[in-house]
Motif scaffolding. Structure first.
Motif, PDB file in Angstrom:
ATOM      1  N   TYR A 155      14.443  -5.866   7.605  1.00 44.37           N
ATOM      2  CA  TYR A 155      13.125  -6.234   8.113  1.00 44.37           C
ATOM      3  C   TYR A 155      13.219  -6.981   9.440  1.00 44.37           C
ATOM      4  N   ALA A 156      12.292  -6.660  10.319  1.00 43.64           N
ATOM      5  CA  ALA A 156      12.058  -7.511  11.481  1.00 43.64           C
ATOM      6  C   ALA A 156      11.225  -8.701  11.022  1.00 43.64           C
ATOM      7  N   CYS A 167       9.652 -12.485  17.810  1.00 48.25           N
ATOM      8  CA  CYS A 167      10.074 -11.561  16.753  1.00 48.25           C
ATOM      9  C   CYS A 167      11.547 -11.237  16.956  1.00 48.25           C
ATOM     10  N   SER A 188      14.432  -8.353  15.622  1.00 46.64           N
ATOM     11  CA  SER A 188      14.595  -7.092  14.908  1.00 46.64           C
ATOM     12  C   SER A 188      15.718  -7.199  13.886  1.00 46.64           C
ATOM     13  N   SER A 189      15.797  -6.206  13.011  1.00 46.59           N
ATOM     14  CA  SER A 189      16.830  -6.219  11.976  1.00 46.59           C
ATOM     15  C   SER A 189      18.103  -5.536  12.446  1.00 46.59           C
ATOM     16  N   SER A 190      17.969  -4.535  13.305  1.00 45.80           N
ATOM     17  CA  SER A 190      19.113  -3.696  13.651  1.00 45.80           C
ATOM     18  C   SER A 190      20.021  -4.368  14.673  1.00 45.80           C
ATOM     19  N   ARG A 250      19.135  -7.015  16.450  1.00 50.53           N
ATOM     20  CA  ARG A 250      18.721  -8.415  16.609  1.00 50.53           C
ATOM     21  C   ARG A 250      18.099  -8.667  17.977  1.00 50.53           C
ATOM     22  N   SER A 251      17.441  -7.675  18.502  1.00 51.23           N
ATOM     23  CA  SER A 251      16.675  -7.882  19.728  1.00 51.23           C
ATOM     24  C   SER A 251      15.586  -8.913  19.458  1.00 51.23           C
ATOM     25  N   THR A 252      15.271  -9.681  20.499  1.00 52.10           N
ATOM     26  CA  THR A 252      14.256 -10.720  20.351  1.00 52.10           C
ATOM     27  C   THR A 252      13.167 -10.533  21.397  1.00 52.10           C
ATOM     28  N   GLY A 301      10.488  -3.257  11.972  1.00 54.44           N
ATOM     29  CA  GLY A 301      10.317  -3.170  13.417  1.00 54.44           C
ATOM     30  C   GLY A 301       9.333  -4.187  13.943  1.00 54.44           C
ATOM     31  N   CYS A 302       9.665  -4.790  15.063  1.00 55.30           N
ATOM     32  CA  CYS A 302       8.789  -5.802  15.655  1.00 55.30           C
ATOM     33  C   CYS A 302       7.518  -5.169  16.195  1.00 55.30           C
ATOM     34  N   ARG A 303       6.430  -5.867  16.002  1.00 52.48           N
ATOM     35  CA  ARG A 303       5.140  -5.479  16.553  1.00 52.48           C
ATOM     36  C   ARG A 303       4.448  -6.729  17.068  1.00 52.48           C
TER      37      ARG A 303
END
Length: 122
Positions: free
Chosen positions: A32-33, A50, A52-54, A56-58, A101-103
């Motif tokens: 989960y993001a 936010c 991300s899970s994959s 770890r982008s912020t 995914g971040c939204r």
């Protein structure tokens, strides 16, 4: 019951720091993001950051960029929000939320916590 639990809020003077934690109940964070949102009295809920899970982008809002840092420790099943250089305008109830995914829009998040109050005042 699937939900999130925030902790770490409190009252701090301007310039101070707090670290919020977000822990899931009923699921694991791995896929989960996680987004942090805040809502001040009389204002709409706004996105703060936010992760991300994959990879770890912020994604930070301009209002907190350079002051707040989000991180996640999947082994501890916890997401943290380190808040430094706090300002009175950061005063709000802070919520964490989860989705794939971040939204930007809070309406697109599936699971929420109950919120934790952050008050910045001298």
């Amino acid at each position: 019951q699937v939900r999130l639990v925030e902790s770490g809020g409190g009252m701090v003077q301007p310039g101070g720091s707090l670290r919020l934690s977000c822990v899931p109940s009923g699921f694991t964070l791995d896929y989960y993001a996680i987004g942090w949102f805040r809502q001040a009295p009389g204002k709409e809920r706004e996105g703060v950051v936010c992760i991300s899970s994959s990879d770890r982008s912020t994604y930070y809002s301009d209002s907190v960029k350079g002051r707040f840092t989000i991180s996640r420790d999947n082994a501890k099943n916890t997401v943290y929000l380190q808040m430094n250089g706090l300002k009175p305008e950061d005063t709000a109830v802070y919520y964490c939320a989860a989705r794939f995914g971040c939204r930007v829009r809070h309406e697109e998040y599936d699971y929420w916590g109950q919120g934790t109050q952050v008050t910045v005042s001298s």
